[in-house]
Design a protein around this motif. Sequence first.
Motif, PDB file in Angstrom:
ATOM      1  N   TYR A   6       0.663  -1.452  -0.124  1.00 15.76           N
ATOM      2  CA  TYR A   6      -0.067  -0.016   0.032  1.00 15.76           C
ATOM      3  C   TYR A   6       0.785   1.199   0.003  1.00 15.76           C
ATOM      4  N   ARG A   7       0.509   2.305  -0.898  1.00 15.44           N
ATOM      5  CA  ARG A   7       1.157   3.476  -0.929  1.00 15.44           C
ATOM      6  C   ARG A   7       0.207   4.735  -0.869  1.00 15.44           C
ATOM      7  N   LYS A   8       0.773   5.788  -0.457  1.00 15.80           N
ATOM      8  CA  LYS A   8       0.150   7.139  -0.480  1.00 15.80           C
ATOM      9  C   LYS A   8       0.717   7.808  -1.684  1.00 15.80           C
ATOM     10  N   VAL A   9       0.116   7.788  -2.948  1.00 15.02           N
ATOM     11  CA  VAL A   9       0.876   8.438  -4.077  1.00 15.02           C
ATOM     12  C   VAL A   9      -0.222   8.687  -5.096  1.00 15.02           C
ATOM     13  N   PRO A  10      -0.419   9.898  -5.686  1.00 11.87           N
ATOM     14  CA  PRO A  10      -1.207  10.177  -6.774  1.00 11.87           C
ATOM     15  C   PRO A  10      -1.077   9.245  -8.088  1.00 11.87           C
ATOM     16  N   ALA A  11      -2.179   8.772  -8.711  1.00 11.50           N
ATOM     17  CA  ALA A  11      -2.087   7.690  -9.963  1.00 11.50           C
ATOM     18  C   ALA A  11      -1.131   8.285 -10.860  1.00 11.50           C
ATOM     19  N   GLU A  12      -1.239   9.710 -11.176  1.00  8.03           N
ATOM     20  CA  GLU A  12      -0.205  10.218 -12.122  1.00  8.03           C
ATOM     21  C   GLU A  12       1.219  10.234 -11.817  1.00  8.03           C
ATOM     22  N   GLU A  13       1.337  10.508 -10.513  1.00  6.53           N
ATOM     23  CA  GLU A  13       2.861  10.366 -10.024  1.00  6.53           C
ATOM     24  C   GLU A  13       3.323   9.056 -10.433  1.00  6.53           C
ATOM     25  N   PHE A  14       2.513   7.977  -9.623  1.00  6.21           N
ATOM     26  CA  PHE A  14       3.008   6.723  -9.741  1.00  6.21           C
ATOM     27  C   PHE A  14       3.299   5.992 -11.169  1.00  6.21           C
ATOM     28  N   ALA A  15       2.391   6.718 -12.132  1.00  9.98           N
ATOM     29  CA  ALA A  15       2.615   6.333 -13.481  1.00  9.98           C
ATOM     30  C   ALA A  15       3.827   6.525 -14.063  1.00  9.98           C
ATOM     31  N   GLU A  16       4.256   7.919 -13.391  1.00 10.30           N
ATOM     32  CA  GLU A  16       5.668   8.165 -14.089  1.00 10.30           C
ATOM     33  C   GLU A  16       6.622   7.207 -13.658  1.00 10.30           C
ATOM     34  N   GLN A  17       6.526   6.937 -12.295  1.00 11.03           N
ATOM     35  CA  GLN A  17       7.669   5.953 -11.754  1.00 11.03           C
ATOM     36  C   GLN A  17       7.521   4.604 -12.031  1.00 11.03           C
ATOM     37  N   GLN A  18       6.407   4.111 -12.508  1.00 11.91           N
ATOM     38  CA  GLN A  18       6.032   2.770 -12.780  1.00 11.91           C
ATOM     39  C   GLN A  18       5.336   2.462 -13.956  1.00 11.91           C
ATOM     40  N   ALA A  19       5.755   3.119 -15.195  1.00 15.40           N
ATOM     41  CA  ALA A  19       5.247   2.968 -16.398  1.00 15.40           C
ATOM     42  C   ALA A  19       5.450   1.822 -16.920  1.00 15.40           C
ATOM     43  N   GLY A  20       4.174   1.153 -17.414  1.00 19.14           N
ATOM     44  CA  GLY A  20       4.233  -0.364 -18.090  1.00 19.14           C
ATOM     45  C   GLY A  20       4.541  -1.054 -17.143  1.00 19.14           C
ATOM     46  N   GLN A  21       4.527  -1.460 -16.042  1.00 25.42           N
ATOM     47  CA  GLN A  21       5.114  -2.265 -15.030  1.00 25.42           C
ATOM     48  C   GLN A  21       3.923  -3.384 -14.419  1.00 25.42           C
ATOM     49  N   PHE A  22       2.457  -3.278 -14.946  1.00 23.08           N
ATOM     50  CA  PHE A  22       1.528  -4.141 -14.414  1.00 23.08           C
ATOM     51  C   PHE A  22       0.524  -4.767 -15.275  1.00 23.08           C
ATOM     52  N   ASP A  23       0.491  -6.112 -15.338  1.00 24.12           N
ATOM     53  CA  ASP A  23      -0.479  -6.976 -16.037  1.00 24.12           C
ATOM     54  C   ASP A  23      -1.896  -6.624 -16.036  1.00 24.12           C
ATOM     55  N   LEU A  24      -2.343  -5.948 -14.639  1.00 21.45           N
ATOM     56  CA  LEU A  24      -3.661  -5.685 -14.485  1.00 21.45           C
ATOM     57  C   LEU A  24      -3.626  -4.429 -13.629  1.00 21.45           C
ATOM     58  N   VAL A  25      -4.590  -3.751 -14.358  1.00 18.77           N
ATOM     59  CA  VAL A  25      -4.989  -2.329 -13.516  1.00 18.77           C
ATOM     60  C   VAL A  25      -6.456  -2.144 -13.306  1.00 18.77           C
ATOM     61  N   THR A  26      -6.612  -2.161 -12.035  1.00 22.13           N
ATOM     62  CA  THR A  26      -8.156  -1.681 -11.567  1.00 22.13           C
ATOM     63  C   THR A  26      -8.429  -0.457 -11.190  1.00 22.13           C
TER      64      THR A  26
END
Length: 235
Positions: free
Chosen positions: A102-122
Amino acid sequence: MEEKTLNADAAEVQKFSELAHRWWDPESEFRPLHEINPLRLGWIDAHSPVAGLRAIDIGCGGGILAESLAARGAVVTGIDLSDKALSVARLHLYESGLSVDYRKVPAEEFAEQQAGQFDLVTCMEMLEHVPDPASTVAACARLAKPGGTVYFSTLNRNPKAYLYLVIGAEYLLKMLPRGTHDYARFIKPSELARFARAAGLECEELIGLHYNPLTKKYSLGGNTDVNYLLRCRKK
């Protein structure tokens, strides 16, 4: 991320933070989430078998869906902006014995850090609570691997949805606290599909979530007038 660009409504975050201690009470304001969770989880797992997948739940709240994904064998990250909700989610892991990051982070910011890293996004029951849902959809798309699946659920914007969700659920049946929903932020399926396509997602299935007040049961079906879910795939 600078506060001025944060895609969040402080009042909405505060509203759910004040209820966070009741997140795992199945008879609380979050009862509908507990009741629909097996249904939507089964739908997700049927199309994207989650065992072994790297998954992220955007706007995870107290962790109801995130834990369920972990219980089915996914490696799960949950992000939210409510400290209290995340604290409840982390505490519940001691009871469930599951593992969720669990992390406190905005989706947009996390997308910059972890782009293309997830098989499944909900991203469930969140888009109608943010100022710029298209930005959240774009962040979900960036987080997904090429070929990965992205799942959204939200509320349609039309008179029937207002009658059912605001007048019915909040005032008559009292299934939800008054003020839970802001009708102006409801999103038509055509709008969500447009956001998704603009973010590089292919829309594969649109399905409705129905509630029968007589049987008090939920089901999935073709009518998307009120609640609906959209399944997408990253190109």
